[in-house]
Write an enzyme that holds these catalytic residues in place. Structure first.
Site, short mmCIF file in Angstrom:
data_model
loop_
_atom_site.label_atom_id
_atom_site.label_comp_id
_atom_site.label_asym_id
_atom_site.label_seq_id
_atom_site.Cartn_x
_atom_site.Cartn_y
_atom_site.Cartn_z
N MET A 99 10.36 20.90 -14.88
CA MET A 99 9.39 21.44 -15.26
C MET A 99 7.95 20.74 -15.68
O MET A 99 6.83 21.44 -15.86
CB MET A 99 9.84 21.72 -17.06
CG MET A 99 11.17 22.83 -17.08
SD MET A 99 10.93 24.39 -16.29
CE MET A 99 10.05 25.00 -16.91
N GLU A 100 7.69 20.30 -15.39
CA GLU A 100 6.65 18.69 -15.31
C GLU A 100 5.99 18.92 -14.06
O GLU A 100 4.78 18.80 -13.82
CB GLU A 100 6.58 17.35 -15.98
CG GLU A 100 7.11 17.30 -17.29
CD GLU A 100 8.08 17.70 -18.37
OE1 GLU A 100 8.11 17.86 -19.44
OE2 GLU A 100 9.29 17.70 -17.78
N ASP A 114 -9.80 28.49 -9.68
CA ASP A 114 -10.99 28.57 -10.28
C ASP A 114 -12.35 27.75 -9.94
O ASP A 114 -13.02 29.06 -9.67
CB ASP A 114 -10.60 27.98 -11.47
CG ASP A 114 -11.68 27.68 -11.85
OD1 ASP A 114 -12.25 29.19 -13.31
OD2 ASP A 114 -12.40 26.98 -12.71
#
Length: 145
Positions: A99-100, A114
């Site tokens: 998950m990390e 972004d």
């Protein structure tokens, strides 16, 4: 959360990858260091590391882990106008770090989006997946290439 208290602490490693596709002009901004917001890949690398460290804050039932290593790397692929992100995460503990590694990749790719969205709103993040894991009772897993 799942009780991992009785599991043996072993060295755990996970590698995840994903990519972001963009226009050739946007990729040129990144590779030439001309993005308005600065060093896109440098900032994305730090963001990915932070993402790995904050995974348990973002994923509700994920255990907080003491990570021993997080590496975030990028492969520029101009022929298909994309950046591939690979994250390697390690710990010594009773549960894995898949998950990390996944979170590191996602946050790094989101940071690229972004930082470049003013130039290219059509960027697409995709194929984020675990490609390798080692350690624990289930042993090793490597995606065939």
């Amino acid at each position: 959360m799942v009780d991992v208290g009785a599991k043996a602490a072993t060295r755990r490693v996970a590698v995840a990858e994903g990519h972001i596709r963009m226009t050739p002009a946007t990729l040129a901004l990144i590779t030439q260091g001309q993005a308005r917001k600065g060093d896109v890949l440098g900032v994305a690398r730090i963001a990915g590391i932070q993402g790995a460290k904050k995974t348990s804050d973002l994923v509700p039932l994920c255990h907080p882990l003491a990570l021993t290593r997080v590496a975030v790397d990028f492969d520029i692929q101009p022929d298909v106008s994309r950046v591939v992100c690979t994250a390697t995460v390690e710990t010594v503990g009773p549960t894995g770090v898949e998950m990390e590694a996944l979170c590191a990749v996602q946050v790094a790719l989101l940071t690229i989006y972004d930082m470049c969205k003013a130039a290219d709103r059509g960027m697409v993040i995709g194929e984020v997946r675990v490609v390798e894991k080692h350690g624990g009772k289930s042993g090793s897993y490597v995606v065939p290439r």
